[in-house]
Design an enzyme around this catalytic site. Structure first.
Site, PDB file in Angstrom:
ATOM      1  N   PHE A 233      -1.413  15.304   3.231  1.00 29.59           N
ATOM      2  CA  PHE A 233      -0.795  15.859   4.700  1.00 29.59           C
ATOM      3  C   PHE A 233       0.641  16.095   4.528  1.00 29.59           C
ATOM      4  O   PHE A 233       1.242  14.999   3.784  1.00 29.59           O
ATOM      5  CB  PHE A 233      -1.497  14.848   5.788  1.00 29.59           C
ATOM      6  CG  PHE A 233      -2.897  15.400   6.056  1.00 29.59           C
ATOM      7  CD1 PHE A 233      -3.874  15.033   5.328  1.00 29.59           C
ATOM      8  CD2 PHE A 233      -3.093  15.913   7.300  1.00 29.59           C
ATOM      9  CE1 PHE A 233      -5.176  15.590   5.853  1.00 29.59           C
ATOM     10  CE2 PHE A 233      -4.162  16.365   7.920  1.00 29.59           C
ATOM     11  CZ  PHE A 233      -5.353  16.202   6.741  1.00 29.59           C
TER      12      PHE A 233
ATOM     13  N   ASN B 102       4.170   3.223  12.891  1.00 28.19           N
ATOM     14  CA  ASN B 102       4.415   4.677  13.346  1.00 28.19           C
ATOM     15  C   ASN B 102       3.300   5.074  14.253  1.00 28.19           C
ATOM     16  O   ASN B 102       2.519   4.247  14.611  1.00 28.19           O
ATOM     17  CB  ASN B 102       4.485   5.731  12.147  1.00 28.19           C
ATOM     18  CG  ASN B 102       3.395   5.377  11.336  1.00 28.19           C
ATOM     19  OD1 ASN B 102       1.988   6.057  11.877  1.00 28.19           O
ATOM     20  ND2 ASN B 102       3.250   5.136  10.179  1.00 28.19           N
TER      21      ASN B 102
ATOM     22  N   ASP C  35       7.183   4.796   4.558  1.00 29.77           N
ATOM     23  CA  ASP C  35       8.071   4.933   3.416  1.00 29.77           C
ATOM     24  C   ASP C  35       8.545   3.758   2.909  1.00 29.77           C
ATOM     25  O   ASP C  35       8.805   3.461   1.704  1.00 29.77           O
ATOM     26  CB  ASP C  35       8.917   6.222   3.719  1.00 29.77           C
ATOM     27  CG  ASP C  35       8.313   7.394   3.861  1.00 29.77           C
ATOM     28  OD1 ASP C  35       7.467   7.786   3.134  1.00 29.77           O
ATOM     29  OD2 ASP C  35       8.714   8.377   4.630  1.00 29.77           O
TER      30      ASP C  35
ATOM     31  N   LYS D 281       9.426 -16.899  12.102  1.00 33.47           N
ATOM     32  CA  LYS D 281       9.825 -15.896  12.968  1.00 33.47           C
ATOM     33  C   LYS D 281      11.278 -15.888  13.326  1.00 33.47           C
ATOM     34  O   LYS D 281      11.936 -16.985  13.449  1.00 33.47           O
ATOM     35  CB  LYS D 281       9.254 -16.138  14.458  1.00 33.47           C
ATOM     36  CG  LYS D 281       9.584 -15.088  15.475  1.00 33.47           C
ATOM     37  CD  LYS D 281       9.071 -15.523  17.000  1.00 33.47           C
ATOM     38  CE  LYS D 281       9.385 -14.643  17.942  1.00 33.47           C
ATOM     39  NZ  LYS D 281       9.237 -15.338  19.259  1.00 33.47           N
TER      40      LYS D 281
ATOM     41  N   LYS E 139       4.759  15.968  -4.996  1.00 36.98           N
ATOM     42  CA  LYS E 139       3.632  14.861  -5.003  1.00 36.98           C
ATOM     43  C   LYS E 139       2.528  15.039  -6.153  1.00 36.98           C
ATOM     44  O   LYS E 139       1.830  14.049  -6.622  1.00 36.98           O
ATOM     45  CB  LYS E 139       2.955  14.713  -3.860  1.00 36.98           C
ATOM     46  CG  LYS E 139       3.806  14.460  -2.483  1.00 36.98           C
ATOM     47  CD  LYS E 139       3.917  13.143  -2.196  1.00 36.98           C
ATOM     48  CE  LYS E 139       4.578  12.865  -0.844  1.00 36.98           C
ATOM     49  NZ  LYS E 139       4.502  11.464  -0.283  1.00 36.98           N
TER      50      LYS E 139
ATOM     51  N   LYS F 101       6.428  19.741  -0.950  1.00 37.53           N
ATOM     52  CA  LYS F 101       6.041  18.382  -0.824  1.00 37.53           C
ATOM     53  C   LYS F 101       4.756  18.496  -1.755  1.00 37.53           C
ATOM     54  O   LYS F 101       4.679  17.405  -2.648  1.00 37.53           O
ATOM     55  CB  LYS F 101       5.426  17.894   0.435  1.00 37.53           C
ATOM     56  CG  LYS F 101       4.847  16.402   0.531  1.00 37.53           C
ATOM     57  CD  LYS F 101       4.839  16.032   2.021  1.00 37.53           C
ATOM     58  CE  LYS F 101       6.172  15.895   2.497  1.00 37.53           C
ATOM     59  NZ  LYS F 101       6.150  15.556   3.851  1.00 37.53           N
TER      60      LYS F 101
ATOM     61  N   ASP G 251       4.228   5.373  -3.096  1.00 33.78           N
ATOM     62  CA  ASP G 251       3.479   6.538  -2.708  1.00 33.78           C
ATOM     63  C   ASP G 251       2.128   6.617  -3.168  1.00 33.78           C
ATOM     64  O   ASP G 251       1.924   6.903  -4.411  1.00 33.78           O
ATOM     65  CB  ASP G 251       4.474   7.994  -3.270  1.00 33.78           C
ATOM     66  CG  ASP G 251       4.116   8.903  -2.473  1.00 33.78           C
ATOM     67  OD1 ASP G 251       2.728   9.174  -2.186  1.00 33.78           O
ATOM     68  OD2 ASP G 251       4.976   9.713  -1.912  1.00 33.78           O
ATOM     69  N   ILE G 252       1.081   6.467  -2.077  1.00 31.59           N
ATOM     70  CA  ILE G 252      -0.175   6.481  -2.674  1.00 31.59           C
ATOM     71  C   ILE G 252      -0.747   7.852  -3.280  1.00 31.59           C
ATOM     72  O   ILE G 252      -1.313   8.034  -4.186  1.00 31.59           O
ATOM     73  CB  ILE G 252      -1.131   5.882  -1.495  1.00 31.59           C
ATOM     74  CG1 ILE G 252      -0.632   4.587  -1.259  1.00 31.59           C
ATOM     75  CG2 ILE G 252      -2.492   5.992  -1.943  1.00 31.59           C
ATOM     76  CD1 ILE G 252      -1.089   4.234   0.258  1.00 31.59           C
TER      77      ILE G 252
END
Ligand code: C5P
Length: 416
Positions: free
Chosen positions: A332, A216, A284, A294, A350, A346, A313-314
């Site tokens: 965040f 990302n 995710d 490859k 979380k 969130k 999910d840390i």
């Protein structure tokens, strides 16, 4: 040494002041006077360009010491080498720091005495930049600034205002009292001393096959800036970073990982911690079955399809630890719409204590950019901060953490 109660934290400190060549050099005598009023001793180095704006006599009269110039003089070298001169101080202060001197520092060049001392020193360095607004905003100066910050150089100012050259904008040197305040903050009690902090930063890379991966746009700038600010506040910091181009922040232990699962393992290995800040943009999902070889383009079955598996999910994992949960867990929320609403949900989902919510829709330029507009979500009302640089967001967040720690919420040894 520790100053007497009530004394300035500068009492007894030795400051090596490098005066660069800019109109702000005229403030150097006032700066010296104020430093000495607070019990610091000051030894000055005046660059060749600095001679155009102030004189060795003015500096030596106020510092009551000899002034070293950038004209190499054998006597200086035989009496006191540049290594010794650079290390006898408790801090090296560059005021004004010109664009040119910042460039020499950032690139490790040592063509004169000032730059040589800055390269040779093993002491903290603080710069007070001063230059024309265009020079300050030039990408080269901003690049050098980022490099210097990454090297652990402390920066005070510049301020915005009318400039001697007739233009308006950022570039005026911080006032002597602001420089003093920054020095006092540096030498004063450090609010997070004795606490351990864990920070995640950057993206994760999730492999598809040995040469391809899913990633990302996270640059790691915000997470790295937070790690640097925590370290400056005295915390012992472990930064678990995905692949980024950010330099390692000074005084921080960096653990490099690629995938979300590696990031979780590194975080668990870094516990116990008093504070955990999850700024990483963790993927995710990962490809459920990474190909061992490859993937070939020429496939009878046409383009491959991929099945995904959910990553750990840390933030949620750290927040829900039954034993050894960090006393303050901060996540965040990068959103592109309904930022605050989504962030509040969130925080609940979380189980973390605070969420730093930011708008990352492409128009904001947050991903990869230098600035961030954030809203802090805690158990009080959402708090929107003005647009700030990522470094300023980090500093403000650390101030908030320090204020919270000073209160009843978190203290080492009191974590659940
Ligand atoms: O769920 P979302 O990715 O929007 O949540 C963002 C927050 O959760 C960030 O603090 C991020 O670091 C953290 N996170 C995490 N592990 C994941 C996904 C997100 O720690 N797998």
């Amino acid at each position: 040494m520790r100053p007497a109660p009530g004394a300035s934290p500068l009492a007894g400190r030795r400051v090596l002041l490098i005066v660069g060549g800019g109109i702000a050099a005229v403030k150097a005598p006032d700066l010296i006077r104020r430093l000495r009023e607070r019990g610091a001793s000051v030894r000055c180095v005046l660059t060749r360009a600095g001679h155009e704006f102030t004189t060795p006599l003015a500096l030596s009269s106020l510092s009551e010491d000899r002034v070293f110039t950038d004209l190499f003089d054998l006597t200086d070298e035989s009496e006191m080498g540049h290594i010794q001169l650079s290390r006898q101080a408790d801090i090296v202060l560059v005021a004004p720091a010109t664009a040119s001197l910042m460039g020499r520092m950032a690139s490790g060049q040592a063509p004169d005495l000032a730059a040589t001392l800055l390269l040779a020193t093993d002491k903290p360095v603080m710069i007070a930049p001063a230059m024309n607004v265009r020079m300050w905003l030039h990408p080269a100066t901003q690049r050098n600034l980022a490099t210097l910050r990454g090297d652990g150089v402390l920066v005070v100012g510049p301020n915005e205002g009318d400039m001697a050259c007739g233009e308006f904008g950022p570039g005026r040197m911080a006032e002597p009292l602001e420089i003093i305040a920054a020095l006092e903050a540096h030498f004063g009690p450090r609010p997070l001393q004795g606490l351990r902090a864990l920070v995640t930063s950057g993206p994760t890379h999730e492999p598809i096959d040995p040469v391809r991966y899913i990633a990302n746009r996270s640059s790691g700038k915000q997470g790295h800036a937070i790690a640097a600010a925590l370290a400056q506040a005295g915390a012992e910091v472990v930064l678990v970073s995905g692949p980024t181009h950010q330099p390692d922040p000074a005084g921080v232990a960096v653990v490099r990982v690629e995938t979300a699962r590696q990031m979780l393992a590194a975080c668990e290995a870094a516990l116990p911690a008093d504070i955990a800040i999850c700024a990483a943009a963790v993927a995710d999902w990962r490809v459920a079955k990474e190909a061992g070889e490859k993937l070939k383009k020429e496939r009878e079955s046409g383009p491959p399809s991929m099945t995904f598996a959910e990553n750990p999910d840390i933030l949620a994992t750290l927040s829900s630890l039954k034993q050894g949960r960090p006393g303050l867990v901060i996540g965040f929320a990068a959103e592109t719409e309904k930022v605050v609403e989504h962030a509040i949900a969130k925080r609940k989902r979380k189980g973390c204590d605070w969420i730093v919510a930011n708008d990352v829709s492409p128009a904001t330029g947050t991903f990869g950019g230098d600035n961030n507009s954030v809203t802090l979500i805690s158990d009080s009302a959402p708090e929107s901060w003005p647009p700030l640089s990522k470094t300023e967001v980090a500093e403000r967040l650390v101030q908030r953490i320090a204020a919270n720690i000073a209160g009843p919420a978190v203290r080492k040894g009191e974590t659940a």
